[in-house]
Write an enzyme that holds these catalytic residues in place. Structure first.
Site, PDB file in Angstrom:
ATOM      1  CB  SER A  10      -0.882   0.016   1.241  1.00  0.00           C
ATOM      2  OG  SER A  10      -1.385   1.327   1.431  1.00  0.00           O
ATOM      3  CG  MET A  70     -11.239   3.021   2.119  1.00  0.00           C
ATOM      4  SD  MET A  70      -9.678   3.051   3.022  1.00  0.00           S
ATOM      5  CE  MET A  70      -8.532   3.083   1.650  1.00  0.00           C
ATOM      6  CG  ASP A 175      -6.042  -3.027   3.178  1.00  0.00           C
ATOM      7  OD1 ASP A 175      -4.970  -2.716   3.723  1.00  0.00           O
ATOM      8  OD2 ASP A 175      -6.716  -2.241   2.481  1.00  0.00           O
TER       9      ASP A 175
HETATM   10  C1  DX5 Z   1      -6.245   1.293   5.611  1.00  0.00           C
HETATM   11  C2  DX5 Z   1      -5.768   1.004   4.224  1.00  0.00           C
HETATM   12  C3  DX5 Z   1      -4.647   0.070   4.160  1.00  0.00           C
HETATM   13  C4  DX5 Z   1      -3.422   0.543   4.860  1.00  0.00           C
HETATM   14  C5  DX5 Z   1      -2.717  -0.663   5.356  1.00  0.00           C
HETATM   15  O1  DX5 Z   1      -7.347   2.099   5.546  1.00  0.00           O
HETATM   16  O2  DX5 Z   1      -6.829   0.462   3.441  1.00  0.00           O
HETATM   17  O3  DX5 Z   1      -4.344  -0.328   2.827  1.00  0.00           O
HETATM   18  O4  DX5 Z   1      -2.564   1.312   4.079  1.00  0.00           O
HETATM   19  O5  DX5 Z   1      -1.667  -0.239   6.128  1.00  0.00           O
HETATM   20  P1  DX5 Z   1      -0.843  -1.185   7.092  1.00  0.00           P
HETATM   21  O6  DX5 Z   1      -0.359  -2.344   6.265  1.00  0.00           O
HETATM   22  O7  DX5 Z   1       0.241  -0.281   7.538  1.00  0.00           O
HETATM   23  O8  DX5 Z   1      -1.776  -1.617   8.166  1.00  0.00           O
HETATM   24 ZN    ZN Z   2      -6.383  -0.505   1.457  1.00  0.00          ZN
END
Ligand code: DX5
Ligand code: ZN
Length: 226
Positions: A10, A70, A175
């Site tokens: 991400s 989102m 995720d």
């Molecule tokens: C959260 C996002 C994720 C996020 C994951 O709202 O959808 O994709 O970047 O981050 P990590 O891997 O750091 O939890």
């Molecule tokens: Zn995400």
């Protein structure tokens, strides 16, 4: 089967001042998909980036653009993300009343369709759209921020979704809070696409990205091949 995991860094945890270079770095470091987190400050309490940034990144890699929307409402913005070059568009069950229509729009444009659920949303919410989706994204944190702790009760949800999917060619993606420490558990439960932000970008160098991606893939693969 053991080679079948996809790692999707991400870019939310990348250095935004050099985003194109960061995307090139994770491409060379072994990323399978590039996970693009689009946040609107309304559906989630954070704002990230939108179609112009994705369009600017598109020439920097040939890798699959996995776009996690989102945003609410979402339907009006789907054409812009399709035009920006997203290969897969993933919409939230909670983002609006017309999930089926959103997925139809994505499929009609010839792109892969993903559906995702917040941690509190039961898996039954996607039961009647499964035939329209290529990927089910299980949120393992509350969306909005990188670097949060994995919610372990989501393992049961992954198992239930795997059972619901049955023989359909649908991938389960996870995720939030994914790293070498959690990859084994989600792999065992049925996930085959692993999104990771903080765990990939920690260290801040190409060498670090490569070893971070290898560590996550390795942790998933060990469990699956046992
Ligand atoms: C959260 C996002 C994720 C996020 C994951 O709202 O959808 O994709 O970047 O981050 P990590 O891997 O750091 O939890
Ligand atoms: Zn995400």
């Amino acid at each position: 089967m053991s080679q079948n995991f996809l790692i999707a860094p991400s870019v939310l945890s990348a250095d935004f001042s050099r985003l194109g270079d960061e995307v090139e770095a994770i491409d060379r470091a072994g990323a399978d998909w590039i996970h693009l987190d689009v946040m609107d400050g309304h559906f989630v309490p954070n704002i990230s980036f939108g179609p112009p940034i994705i369009k600017a990144l598109r020439p920097r890699t040939k890798k699959f653009f996995d776009c996690h929307l989102m945003i609410a409402p979402v339907d009006a913005y789907l054409p812009a993300f399709i035009d920006a070059g997203c290969d897969q568009l993933t919409v939230h069950v909670e983002a609006g009343p017309h999930l089926h229509r959103s997925l139809q729009t994505i499929k009609a444009a010839g792109r892969k369709a993903g559906v995702t659920l917040n941690p509190a949303t039961p898996e039954t919410a996607i039961e009647h759209v499964l035939d329209l989706v290529d990927t089910v994204l299980v949120m393992t944190v509350n969306p909005g921020f990188g670097g949060q702790a994995f919610i372990s009760s989501m393992l049961e949800k992954i198992r239930r979704i795997k059972a619901m999917i049955g023989g359909r060619p649908i991938r389960i993606e996870v995720d939030g809070g994914i790293g070498a420490n959690t990859a084994g558990d989600v792999a065992k439960a049925g996930a085959t696409v692993l999104v990771a932000g903080a765990a990939v970008f920690k260290g801040g160098t190409f060498e670090a990205y490569r070893s971070n991606i290898e560590a996550i893939r390795g942790a998933a693969t060990v469990v699956r091949s046992v």
